[in-house]
Design a protein around this motif. Structure first.
Motif, PDB file in Angstrom:
ATOM      1  N   LYS A 130       0.831  -1.204   0.000  1.00  0.00           N
ATOM      2  CA  LYS A 130       0.000   0.000   0.000  1.00  0.00           C
ATOM      3  C   LYS A 130       0.867   1.255   0.000  1.00  0.00           C
ATOM      4  O   LYS A 130       0.593   2.216  -0.729  1.00  0.00           O
ATOM      5  CB  LYS A 130      -0.919  -0.006   1.218  1.00  0.00           C
ATOM      6  N   LEU A 131       1.928   1.246   0.812  1.00  0.00           N
ATOM      7  CA  LEU A 131       2.808   2.415   0.903  1.00  0.00           C
ATOM      8  C   LEU A 131       3.616   2.607  -0.381  1.00  0.00           C
ATOM      9  O   LEU A 131       3.833   3.742  -0.824  1.00  0.00           O
ATOM     10  CB  LEU A 131       3.742   2.266   2.099  1.00  0.00           C
ATOM     11  N   ILE A 132       4.049   1.509  -0.966  1.00  0.00           N
ATOM     12  CA  ILE A 132       4.826   1.580  -2.208  1.00  0.00           C
ATOM     13  C   ILE A 132       3.973   2.132  -3.345  1.00  0.00           C
ATOM     14  O   ILE A 132       4.414   2.999  -4.119  1.00  0.00           O
ATOM     15  CB  ILE A 132       5.394   0.187  -2.569  1.00  0.00           C
ATOM     16  N   VAL A 133       2.750   1.650  -3.466  1.00  0.00           N
ATOM     17  CA  VAL A 133       1.849   2.151  -4.507  1.00  0.00           C
ATOM     18  C   VAL A 133       1.592   3.644  -4.304  1.00  0.00           C
ATOM     19  O   VAL A 133       1.578   4.420  -5.278  1.00  0.00           O
ATOM     20  CB  VAL A 133       0.531   1.351  -4.510  1.00  0.00           C
ATOM     21  N   GLN A 134       1.436   4.068  -3.065  1.00  0.00           N
ATOM     22  CA  GLN A 134       1.263   5.491  -2.780  1.00  0.00           C
ATOM     23  C   GLN A 134       2.468   6.298  -3.247  1.00  0.00           C
ATOM     24  O   GLN A 134       2.323   7.369  -3.849  1.00  0.00           O
ATOM     25  CB  GLN A 134       1.057   5.713  -1.279  1.00  0.00           C
ATOM     26  N   ASP A 135       3.680   5.780  -2.999  1.00  0.00           N
ATOM     27  CA  ASP A 135       4.890   6.494  -3.409  1.00  0.00           C
ATOM     28  C   ASP A 135       5.005   6.566  -4.933  1.00  0.00           C
ATOM     29  O   ASP A 135       5.428   7.585  -5.493  1.00  0.00           O
ATOM     30  CB  ASP A 135       6.128   5.818  -2.814  1.00  0.00           C
ATOM     31  N   ILE A 136       4.639   5.488  -5.600  1.00  0.00           N
ATOM     32  CA  ILE A 136       4.685   5.497  -7.063  1.00  0.00           C
ATOM     33  C   ILE A 136       3.697   6.521  -7.624  1.00  0.00           C
ATOM     34  O   ILE A 136       4.011   7.264  -8.571  1.00  0.00           O
ATOM     35  CB  ILE A 136       4.399   4.089  -7.612  1.00  0.00           C
ATOM     36  N   LYS A 137       2.539   6.600  -7.031  1.00  0.00           N
ATOM     37  CA  LYS A 137       1.547   7.586  -7.476  1.00  0.00           C
ATOM     38  C   LYS A 137       2.042   9.008  -7.226  1.00  0.00           C
ATOM     39  O   LYS A 137       1.733   9.923  -8.005  1.00  0.00           O
ATOM     40  CB  LYS A 137       0.214   7.329  -6.784  1.00  0.00           C
ATOM     41  N   LYS A 138       2.841   9.199  -6.165  1.00  0.00           N
ATOM     42  CA  LYS A 138       3.436  10.519  -5.910  1.00  0.00           C
ATOM     43  C   LYS A 138       4.430  10.883  -7.014  1.00  0.00           C
ATOM     44  O   LYS A 138       4.548  12.055  -7.401  1.00  0.00           O
ATOM     45  CB  LYS A 138       4.134  10.535  -4.552  1.00  0.00           C
ATOM     46  N   LEU A 139       5.145   9.883  -7.530  1.00  0.00           N
ATOM     47  CA  LEU A 139       6.062  10.130  -8.645  1.00  0.00           C
ATOM     48  C   LEU A 139       5.285  10.612  -9.864  1.00  0.00           C
ATOM     49  O   LEU A 139       5.693  11.564 -10.538  1.00  0.00           O
ATOM     50  CB  LEU A 139       6.841   8.849  -8.969  1.00  0.00           C
ATOM     51  N   TRP A 140       4.165   9.973 -10.147  1.00  0.00           N
ATOM     52  CA  TRP A 140       3.350  10.380 -11.287  1.00  0.00           C
ATOM     53  C   TRP A 140       2.732  11.761 -11.061  1.00  0.00           C
ATOM     54  O   TRP A 140       2.579  12.536 -12.004  1.00  0.00           O
ATOM     55  CB  TRP A 140       2.267   9.334 -11.538  1.00  0.00           C
ATOM     56  N   GLU A 141       2.400  12.052  -9.817  1.00  0.00           N
ATOM     57  CA  GLU A 141       1.866  13.374  -9.510  1.00  0.00           C
ATOM     58  C   GLU A 141       2.936  14.444  -9.723  1.00  0.00           C
ATOM     59  O   GLU A 141       2.644  15.542 -10.226  1.00  0.00           O
ATOM     60  CB  GLU A 141       1.374  13.411  -8.052  1.00  0.00           C
ATOM     61  N   LEU A 142       4.173  14.121  -9.356  1.00  0.00           N
ATOM     62  CA  LEU A 142       5.282  15.041  -9.617  1.00  0.00           C
ATOM     63  C   LEU A 142       5.418  15.294 -11.115  1.00  0.00           C
ATOM     64  O   LEU A 142       5.634  16.442 -11.534  1.00  0.00           O
ATOM     65  CB  LEU A 142       6.573  14.438  -9.061  1.00  0.00           C
TER      66      LEU A 142
END
Length: 241
Positions: free
Chosen positions: A223-235
């Motif tokens: 769950k935390l990893i997927v959140q971090d990956i989505k933050k990369l896409w948001e960046l």
């Protein structure tokens, strides 16, 4: 998508829909008397399997980098140490290759602490080439959450041993392993210091590990990893692509 099994036509199709690649990075080294030498490869590999199910249509799953840098445990049998310079140059060239193929988001999923300083250099160079990166060092990034499930983590400690057991109980054991506390801060450095810091090539309470705890760790960290990956896409969206 699994790059290893794609053909050229499939790869070209994927290039049209995604610019994100995940590169698993590990190490072959001593992990106590009880854990597989490939622990730092096996754990990222398992996360990749799960991420493939969750985000495989959006991320290219690259073949793993198996060998890394382990100065601290180089004195132990079974450790195959690559110099920091050679390792960082190798990973940089791999990432440059993906950049040349149009991948401007690169996720480095790192299973080994000794690789971190080299990967920091790589990601700085990639940023200068206008490549966005996310480095995931799961044992550090999610450490406080990990300790809620496995309170005594470490190198082949409760957390790593549990994660390996959850993959295959033939790859680790816990009976009679016990626990080990590092006697000196890691900022002390001297020849063959790993033998002093890790007398049996591990730290933490490995004997407390179970496959059930390992499965809990995977579910929590996914769950935390997927959140971090989505933050990369948001960046990426904030930067305008």
């Amino acid at each position: 998508m699994d790059m290893m099994t794609m053909n050229l036509s499939q790869f070209k199709e994927f290039q049209e829909t995604s610019n994100t690649v995940l590169v698993p990075i590990g190490m072959i080294e001593a992990h106590g008397p009880h854990c597989a030498l490939g622990t730092d490869v096996l754990i990222p590999r398992e996360f990749v399997r799960r991420l493939e199910e969750a985000l495989g249509d959006k991320i290219l799953m690259a073949p793993e980098v198996t060998y890394g840098h382990s100065w601290g445990l180089a004195a132990f049998a079974g450790t195959i140490d690559v110099s920091a310079e050679a390792f960082s140059n190798y990973v940089m060239d791999i990432c440059r290759g993906f950049s040349n193929n149009g991948f401007t988001n690169i996720i480095l999923f790192n299973g080994h602490g000794g690789n971190i300083s080299s990967l920091d250099i790589v990601t700085e160079k990639l940023a200068d080439l206008n490549v966005r990166t996310l480095t995931i060092n799961w044992y550090l990034d999610y450490r406080e959450d990990i300790k809620q499930i496995t309170p005594d983590p470490g190198h082949a400690g409760e957390d790593e041993t549990a994660l390996v057991l959850a993959i295959n109980e033939n790859y680790a054991y816990t009976k009679g392993v016990g626990s080990h506390t590092i006697p000196l801060p890691k900022r002390f450095r001297f020849k063959n210091g790993g033998k002093t810091l890790y007398p049996e090539a591990f730290s933490g309470n490995a004997e407390a590990a179970t496959a059930q705890k390992g499965e809990q760790l995977y579910e929590m960290m996914m769950k935390l990893i997927v959140q971090d990956i989505k933050k990369l896409w948001e960046l990426e969206r904030k930067q305008g692509g």
